[in-house]
Design an enzyme around this catalytic site. Structure first.
Site, PDB file in Angstrom:
ATOM      1  N   ASP A  38      -0.244  -1.080  13.025  1.00 40.39           N
ATOM      2  CA  ASP A  38      -0.013  -2.376  12.654  1.00 40.39           C
ATOM      3  C   ASP A  38       0.342  -3.229  13.556  1.00 40.39           C
ATOM      4  O   ASP A  38       0.790  -4.591  13.289  1.00 40.39           O
ATOM      5  CB  ASP A  38       1.466  -2.100  11.597  1.00 40.39           C
ATOM      6  CG  ASP A  38       1.397  -1.428  10.480  1.00 40.39           C
ATOM      7  OD1 ASP A  38       0.119  -1.190   9.946  1.00 40.39           O
ATOM      8  OD2 ASP A  38       2.131  -0.701  10.008  1.00 40.39           O
ATOM      9  N   ARG A  91      -8.005  -3.058  -1.747  1.00 35.48           N
ATOM     10  CA  ARG A  91      -7.960  -1.921  -0.944  1.00 35.48           C
ATOM     11  C   ARG A  91      -8.434  -0.442  -1.503  1.00 35.48           C
ATOM     12  O   ARG A  91      -8.288  -0.408  -2.896  1.00 35.48           O
ATOM     13  CB  ARG A  91      -6.299  -1.601   0.008  1.00 35.48           C
ATOM     14  CG  ARG A  91      -6.065  -3.138   0.366  1.00 35.48           C
ATOM     15  CD  ARG A  91      -4.637  -3.059   1.150  1.00 35.48           C
ATOM     16  NE  ARG A  91      -4.493  -1.907   2.119  1.00 35.48           N
ATOM     17  CZ  ARG A  91      -3.341  -1.853   2.678  1.00 35.48           C
ATOM     18  NH1 ARG A  91      -2.365  -2.659   2.224  1.00 35.48           N
ATOM     19  NH2 ARG A  91      -3.050  -0.884   3.571  1.00 35.48           N
ATOM     20  N   GLN A 106       0.248   7.155   4.600  1.00 29.86           N
ATOM     21  CA  GLN A 106       0.476   7.011   3.200  1.00 29.86           C
ATOM     22  C   GLN A 106      -0.456   8.138   2.610  1.00 29.86           C
ATOM     23  O   GLN A 106       0.017   8.710   1.555  1.00 29.86           O
ATOM     24  CB  GLN A 106      -0.272   5.746   2.867  1.00 29.86           C
ATOM     25  CG  GLN A 106       0.544   4.270   3.287  1.00 29.86           C
ATOM     26  CD  GLN A 106      -0.157   3.194   3.042  1.00 29.86           C
ATOM     27  OE1 GLN A 106      -1.230   3.190   2.430  1.00 29.86           O
ATOM     28  NE2 GLN A 106       0.447   2.143   3.452  1.00 29.86           N
ATOM     29  N   GLY A 120       0.890  -1.198   0.127  1.00 34.76           N
ATOM     30  CA  GLY A 120      -0.031   0.181   0.024  1.00 34.76           C
ATOM     31  C   GLY A 120       0.765   1.210  -0.092  1.00 34.76           C
ATOM     32  O   GLY A 120       0.470   2.053  -0.676  1.00 34.76           O
ATOM     33  N   LYS A 136      -6.221  -2.953   6.058  1.00 40.50           N
ATOM     34  CA  LYS A 136      -5.325  -3.301   5.905  1.00 40.50           C
ATOM     35  C   LYS A 136      -5.033  -4.081   4.737  1.00 40.50           C
ATOM     36  O   LYS A 136      -5.915  -4.916   4.109  1.00 40.50           O
ATOM     37  CB  LYS A 136      -4.622  -3.464   7.111  1.00 40.50           C
ATOM     38  CG  LYS A 136      -4.387  -2.354   8.024  1.00 40.50           C
ATOM     39  CD  LYS A 136      -3.620  -1.205   7.607  1.00 40.50           C
ATOM     40  CE  LYS A 136      -3.746   0.025   8.498  1.00 40.50           C
ATOM     41  NZ  LYS A 136      -2.808   1.104   7.859  1.00 40.50           N
ATOM     42  N   ARG A 140      -8.209  -6.741   9.292  1.00 38.67           N
ATOM     43  CA  ARG A 140      -7.448  -7.472  10.368  1.00 38.67           C
ATOM     44  C   ARG A 140      -8.451  -7.031  11.704  1.00 38.67           C
ATOM     45  O   ARG A 140      -8.351  -8.079  12.728  1.00 38.67           O
ATOM     46  CB  ARG A 140      -6.229  -6.480  10.654  1.00 38.67           C
ATOM     47  CG  ARG A 140      -5.300  -6.760   9.637  1.00 38.67           C
ATOM     48  CD  ARG A 140      -3.967  -6.422  10.092  1.00 38.67           C
ATOM     49  NE  ARG A 140      -2.995  -6.604   9.120  1.00 38.67           N
ATOM     50  CZ  ARG A 140      -1.777  -5.864   8.816  1.00 38.67           C
ATOM     51  NH1 ARG A 140      -1.707  -4.432   9.489  1.00 38.67           N
ATOM     52  NH2 ARG A 140      -1.105  -6.167   7.766  1.00 38.67           N
TER      53      ARG A 140
HETATM   54  C1  S3P Z   1       2.643   3.118   6.306  1.00 36.24           C
HETATM   55  C2  S3P Z   1       1.319   3.780   6.896  1.00 36.24           C
HETATM   56  C3  S3P Z   1       0.339   3.068   7.551  1.00 36.24           C
HETATM   57  C4  S3P Z   1       0.707   1.297   7.798  1.00 36.24           C
HETATM   58  C5  S3P Z   1       1.662   0.676   6.802  1.00 36.24           C
HETATM   59  C6  S3P Z   1       2.822   1.480   6.567  1.00 36.24           C
HETATM   60  C7  S3P Z   1       3.691   4.108   5.882  1.00 36.24           C
HETATM   61  O1  S3P Z   1      -0.720   2.744   6.581  1.00 36.24           O
HETATM   62  O2  S3P Z   1      -0.137   0.697   8.274  1.00 36.24           O
HETATM   63  O3  S3P Z   1       2.070  -0.446   7.103  1.00 36.24           O
HETATM   64  O4  S3P Z   1       4.817   3.397   5.638  1.00 36.24           O
HETATM   65  O5  S3P Z   1       3.534   5.132   5.451  1.00 36.24           O
HETATM   66  P1  S3P Z   1      -1.689   3.824   6.666  1.00 36.24           P
HETATM   67  O6  S3P Z   1      -1.114   5.108   5.964  1.00 36.24           O
HETATM   68  O7  S3P Z   1      -2.768   3.370   5.555  1.00 36.24           O
HETATM   69  O8  S3P Z   1      -2.433   3.906   7.916  1.00 36.24           O
END
Ligand code: S3P
Length: 438
Positions: free
Chosen positions: A321, A125, A171, A97, A348, A352
């Site tokens: 996470d 997703r 993200q 993601g 996720k 989850r």
């Molecule tokens: C991440 C942000 C998180 C996390 C993912 C890694 C990142 O996701 O769950 O494993 O590296 O920016 P979300 O931004 O969807 O919360």
């Protein structure tokens, strides 16, 4: 290799010191930032997992040379405008993601169509969360039901935006920061607290970013980046990978563990705060600052008694996470624990919240679950007296690894499918388990 792990024996009390692999979020970001640097960047301890390799494949596809030599990875950046997008470019983000979402921000100024695809899990997703703000900048998208595959056509005429990030998603925030770096004028972001590696790296690189930290959100201002320096970096260990061993220690009587050189960025340590509230002794030793990130050795000791928790929601994003693991701790504690506002957990690699609750039920733990909350009825004397089979979880690496921790700590006979899922984030996981389990 059989893709199934069978565990028949509980783990014995242990006192050990371990090293855990490099941070995934930082590894992916290092590859992306370095690919835009003017010159050669070098990383030590880069995580060699599928998500990071998919990121390397992506920048290679965009014309960037990457080399590995003696524990180091070198990226030959061609500068901020150095990506070469060919006519029919398809990027495969596989399970990641972070890659899928961040790369769209970085390519928003490119006017050739780019197709983004992913594996079965990523294709389920939500991408609307990224498509919406990037459309406001001026990009155009084709996608069905807000899912991958999608096609993006960027624009040479980008307009800066005001973006209210209210999910606590790093993200989404990072994708918008990257798009802001491509856009003339000032992009403003009001972001609910979430991991801030993109901001810290941007600051370290001297990019035109301003950050104001308020209690529950951050205000970020980013302007067009004209030039990026190369980035040499020693990637610290991943707290989310360390979490499996921290929790295994917390729920194994008379055990102690030290994990060296872990990234304990305050936006990532929700697990530590939650476990401390539940009675686990955790100490950060040899704390130091490295290029804006906080690093420490983590010492954990299992308590005699685990307390339940009514988890404050401000801790959700910093532990996002780690909730599957936290649910195991709740299952072993004296009393009822409650976790709420957790709708993001179903967004996720697999849903989850749903699957975490299902695993607890298989173990004989009572739960009450809604679409965004879970009540867990803990029982420190829980004995599992039936065989447990864990399968059909969309190959979610964290479901696999959490199940291994549960099997070792709660006992009984466990058959856990899709062992190879660990390759997305933590290929060394079973090796370290063997070190502790003997
Ligand atoms: C991440 C942000 C998180 C996390 C993912 C890694 C990142 O996701 O769950 O494993 O590296 O920016 P979300 O931004 O969807 O919360």
């Amino acid at each position: 290799m059989r893709n199934i792990t069978v565990i028949k024996k509980k783990i014995k009390p242990f006192k050990k010191k371990i090293f855990v692999s490099g941070d995934k979020s930082l590894s992916i970001r290092w590859v992306l930032f370095s690919s835009l640097g003017s010159g050669i960047s070098r990383a030590k301890n880069l995580l060699m997992s599928q998500d990071v390799l998919a990121t390397i494949q992506t920048v290679k596809k965009l014309g960037i040379k990457v080399k590995f030599k003696n524990n180091f990875c070198y990226i030959y950046g061609k500068g901020i405008n150095g990506f070469k997008v060919k006519k029919k470019t398809t990027i495969n983000a596989k399970n990641s993601g972070t890659l899928g979402r961040l790369i769209l921000g970085l390519l928003i100024h490119n006017t050739k169509p780019i197709k983004l695809i992913g594996d079965k899990s990523l294709s389920k997703r939500d991408f609307k969360r990224i498509v919406d703000p990037l459309t406001k900048f001026g990009a155009t998208f084709k996608l069905k039901k807000n899912r991958l595959p999608l096609e993006m056509i960027g624009s040479k005429n980008l307009k800066p935006i005001f973006y209210n990030e209210n999910r606590g998603s790093a993200q989404c925030k990072s994708a918008v920061i990257f798009a802001g770096m491509r856009t003339e004028g000032k992009t403003f972001i009001k972001a609910k607290k979430s991991r801030n590696h993109t901001e810290l790296l941007s600051k370290y690189l001297g990019l035109p970013i301003k950050i104001k930290n308020e209690k529950y959100y951050d205000l970020i201002e980013i302007e067009k980046v004209k030039k990026m320096k190369p980035l040499n970096y020693v990637i610290p260990s991943d707290i989310s990978s360390s979490a499996f061993f921290i929790v295994l220690t917390a729920i194994t009587k008379n055990s102690e563990l030290t994990i060296k050189n872990v990234n304990v960025n305050p936006s990532r340590i929700g697990l530590i705060t939650i476990l401390r509230k539940m009675g686990v002794k955790i100490i950060f030793k040899n704390k130091r600052l490295y290029k804006g990130e906080n690093i420490a050795n983590i010492f954990v000791r299992s308590p005699k008694k685990l307390k339940p928790i009514n988890c404050p929601t401000y801790l959700n994003s910093g532990a996002i996470d780690e909730f599957l693991l936290i649910f195991l701790v709740a299952a072993k504690s004296y009393g009822v624990s409650y976790f709420k506002n957790l709708e993001e957990l179903n967004q996720k690699e697999s849903p989850r919240l749903k699957l975490g609750s299902k695993i607890l039920n298989l173990m004989g733990v009572k739960t009450i679950t809604t679409k965004n909350s879970i009540k867990i009825f803990g029982n420190p004397d829980l004995k599992i007296n039936k065989r447990i089979i864990i399968k059909n979880f969309l190959k979610d690496h964290r479901i696999f690894m959490t199940s291994v921790v549960a099997a070792l700590s709660f006992g009984s006979h466990w058959t856990i499918h899709d062992s190879s899922s660990i390759n997305t984030s933590f290929p060394e996981f079973m090796k370290i388990i063997k070190k502790l389990h003997g």
